[in-house]
Design a protein around this motif. Sequence first.
Motif, PDB file in Angstrom:
ATOM      1  N   LYS A 183       0.826  -1.208   0.000  1.00  0.00           N
ATOM      2  CA  LYS A 183       0.000   0.000   0.000  1.00  0.00           C
ATOM      3  C   LYS A 183       0.858   1.255   0.000  1.00  0.00           C
ATOM      4  CE  LYS A 183      -4.404  -1.654   1.685  1.00  0.00           C
ATOM      5  NZ  LYS A 183      -4.817  -2.027   0.343  1.00  0.00           N
ATOM      6  N   ASN A 184       2.058   1.092  -0.489  1.00  0.00           N
ATOM      7  CA  ASN A 184       2.930   2.253  -0.655  1.00  0.00           C
ATOM      8  C   ASN A 184       3.433   2.202  -2.083  1.00  0.00           C
ATOM      9  OD1 ASN A 184       4.990   4.044  -0.884  1.00  0.00           O
ATOM     10  ND2 ASN A 184       5.814   3.652   1.158  1.00  0.00           N
ATOM     11  N   LEU A 185       2.755   2.932  -2.951  1.00  0.00           N
ATOM     12  CA  LEU A 185       3.032   2.821  -4.378  1.00  0.00           C
ATOM     13  C   LEU A 185       4.328   3.510  -4.769  1.00  0.00           C
ATOM     14  CD1 LEU A 185      -0.594   3.392  -5.695  1.00  0.00           C
ATOM     15  CD2 LEU A 185       0.562   1.240  -5.251  1.00  0.00           C
ATOM     16  N   SER A 186       5.000   4.132  -3.818  1.00  0.00           N
ATOM     17  CA  SER A 186       6.267   4.789  -4.123  1.00  0.00           C
ATOM     18  C   SER A 186       7.461   3.859  -3.958  1.00  0.00           C
ATOM     19  CB  SER A 186       6.465   6.003  -3.210  1.00  0.00           C
ATOM     20  OG  SER A 186       5.338   6.816  -3.220  1.00  0.00           O
ATOM     21  N   ASP A 187       7.219   2.609  -3.577  1.00  0.00           N
ATOM     22  CA  ASP A 187       8.311   1.654  -3.419  1.00  0.00           C
ATOM     23  C   ASP A 187       8.565   0.975  -4.759  1.00  0.00           C
ATOM     24  OD1 ASP A 187      10.127  -0.261  -2.820  1.00  0.00           O
ATOM     25  OD2 ASP A 187       8.881  -1.315  -1.344  1.00  0.00           O
ATOM     26  N   PHE A 188       9.650   1.363  -5.417  1.00  0.00           N
ATOM     27  CA  PHE A 188       9.971   0.827  -6.735  1.00  0.00           C
ATOM     28  C   PHE A 188      11.140  -0.144  -6.673  1.00  0.00           C
ATOM     29  CE2 PHE A 188       7.705   4.734  -7.680  1.00  0.00           C
ATOM     30  CZ  PHE A 188       6.801   4.295  -8.617  1.00  0.00           C
ATOM     31  N   SER A 189      11.419  -0.676  -5.452  1.00  0.00           N
ATOM     32  CA  SER A 189      12.605  -1.510  -5.304  1.00  0.00           C
ATOM     33  C   SER A 189      12.542  -2.775  -6.149  1.00  0.00           C
ATOM     34  CB  SER A 189      12.826  -1.848  -3.835  1.00  0.00           C
ATOM     35  OG  SER A 189      11.662  -2.375  -3.271  1.00  0.00           O
ATOM     36  N   ASN A 190      11.338  -3.239  -6.512  1.00  0.00           N
ATOM     37  CA  ASN A 190      11.228  -4.461  -7.308  1.00  0.00           C
ATOM     38  C   ASN A 190      10.925  -4.191  -8.776  1.00  0.00           C
ATOM     39  OD1 ASN A 190      11.725  -6.200  -5.179  1.00  0.00           O
ATOM     40  ND2 ASN A 190       9.596  -6.112  -4.506  1.00  0.00           N
ATOM     41  N   THR A 191      11.014  -2.956  -9.199  1.00  0.00           N
ATOM     42  CA  THR A 191      10.729  -2.659 -10.601  1.00  0.00           C
ATOM     43  C   THR A 191      11.944  -2.010 -11.247  1.00  0.00           C
ATOM     44  OG1 THR A 191       9.892  -0.436 -10.215  1.00  0.00           O
ATOM     45  CG2 THR A 191       8.306  -2.221 -10.019  1.00  0.00           C
TER      46      THR A 191
END
Length: 164
Positions: free
Chosen positions: A6-14
Amino acid sequence: MATQLKNLSDFSNTTIPNAGAYRFGIVVAEWNAKITGALYEGAYQSLLDNGTLDENIFTYTVPGSFELTSGADLLLQHKNLDAVICLGCVIQGETRHFDFICAAVANGVTNVAVKHLKPVIFGVLTTDNEQQAIDRAGGKYGNKGVEAAVTAIKMADLANQLKN
Ligand code: RBF
């Protein structure tokens, strides 16, 4: 995945393309400045984190979210940019201004993108109250400024791939 947190700013897996070759405009609304300032910090830092050169980030302020459209239009006329990020925060009040401003800026951003054939990113919070905005400007739901910057990078990169 980011949505599960629920934190769409986490791009660690993209995968985010390297933004070292691109030039970005950022237009920031002065209304609700605490919120839009936090969105800006997130967007600016995210561009830098993904390789954008500081000298290739062009930041301007406009009075309110309604003016984001003309701000983006002016930037695209006068600067050679790969994408523009529009940052604003419209909070529901007692009158119908909320509906008019939100609709105007959403349609306006779309029209400017089509006019200039450049990505123009909608980084505008449209919330019922200030707490919802805080939650999305570096709070428990991440920072929509970061998401706007990542979107700008991805769209600038897509345009670059297609032109080659
Ligand atoms: N601008 C915002 O960016 N966020 C707001 O929540 C906001 N609320 C407004 C409420 C009213 C009643 C008015 C008149 C303006 C508001 N604006 C807001 C400013 C608007 O985006 C624009 O700057 C002005 O309407 C001048 O064109």
